[in-house]
Scaffold this active site. Structure first.
Site, PDB file in Angstrom:
ATOM      1  N   VAL A 198       0.879  -1.122   0.311  1.00 43.28           N
ATOM      2  CA  VAL A 198      -0.175  -0.002  -0.423  1.00 43.28           C
ATOM      3  C   VAL A 198       1.059   0.969  -0.345  1.00 43.28           C
ATOM      4  CG1 VAL A 198      -1.702   1.507   1.756  1.00 43.28           C
ATOM      5  CG2 VAL A 198      -1.901  -1.356   1.042  1.00 43.28           C
ATOM      6  N   GLU A 199       0.931   1.706  -0.554  1.00 42.56           N
ATOM      7  CA  GLU A 199       1.000   3.688  -0.763  1.00 42.56           C
ATOM      8  C   GLU A 199       0.403   4.849  -0.425  1.00 42.56           C
ATOM      9  OE1 GLU A 199       2.889   6.876  -3.719  1.00 42.56           O
ATOM     10  OE2 GLU A 199       2.269   4.997  -4.692  1.00 42.56           O
TER      11      GLU A 199
END
Length: 226
Positions: A137-138
């Site tokens: 996840v960013e």
């Protein structure tokens, strides 16, 4: 059902899509994944069709859905990734405060990697971390970068951007209009003096109660008639 029919190309480009609806993630532990997407990323559990005959959970926020699927055989899943590689497959979320995100990740004990991208004096901050199954996840400030389509006309229309201004071109010689002729000077008569504008003296018939004489510029000269 599998669509095996030949698909005709859509006129004017790709499929007539509207928006991203959801992403689907297979997880080892449904409970752990729901906890992560709810308490770390802020997604809200929503109702899932009761006709499904397999375990899973639906969550929604930020305009998209997260569909979690419980793996039938968790032991057969690929080993969980431990190294955070920003070039790996991931989903990205825009944030308003990178400092607040970092502070919250530290409070939750989530390990992350930080990166910064610079482009033409514009900076984009990025944080990368894993969900319980190693899916990356960013969180970023990617909205700082302007959207510049590589195909200006078509790209601008698809992205809802205003079309680029046309380049200025000098008109061809054949289309140039001749300059209008200069105005012809008109002779203006000299101003007339006030004395010259007074009409010549004239005789006025005598009337009762009036002056008899000549009308001159300086006044009326004569004797009253009674």
């Amino acid at each position: 059902m599998v669509n095996t029919k030949r698909v005709e190309p859509v006129q004017g480009g790709g499929l007539p899509l509207a928006a991203l609806n959801h992403i689907s993630v297979v997880c080892r532990s449904l409970e752990s994944s729901v906890h992560f997407y709810r308490n770390v990323l802020g997604f809200i559990p929503i109702r899932r069709p009761g006709s499904f005959d397999f375990d899973g959970a639906w969550l929604f926020n930020y305009g998209i859905g997260i569909h979690l699927l419980q793996a039938e055989d968790p032991e057969s899943m690929p080993p969980k990734k431990t190294q955070i590689d920003p070039k790996d497959n991931h989903i990205s979320f825009q944030c308003e405060s990178m400092e607040a995100v970092q502070r919250r990740l530290k409070e939750l004990g989530v390990r992350y990697v930080q990166r910064r991208v610079e482009e033409g004096g514009i900076f984009v901050d990025q944080l990368f971390f894993h969900d319980p199954d190693g899916f990356m996840v960013e969180v970023c400030t990617c909205d700082n970068l302007p959207i510049v389509p590589l195909v200006p006309v078509e790209g601008s229309a698809i992205l809802g951007l205003p079309p680029p201004a046309p380049a200025c071109k000098r008109p061809a010689a054949a289309t140039l209009r001749p300059a209008p002729p200069l105005p012809v000077p008109v002779a203006v008569p000299a101003p007339v003096s006030a004395a010259a504008a007074v009409p010549p003296a004239q005789c006025v018939p005598a009337k009762a109660g009036s002056y008899v004489g000549e009308v001159k510029a300086a006044g009326i000269v004569g004797t009253p008639a009674f």
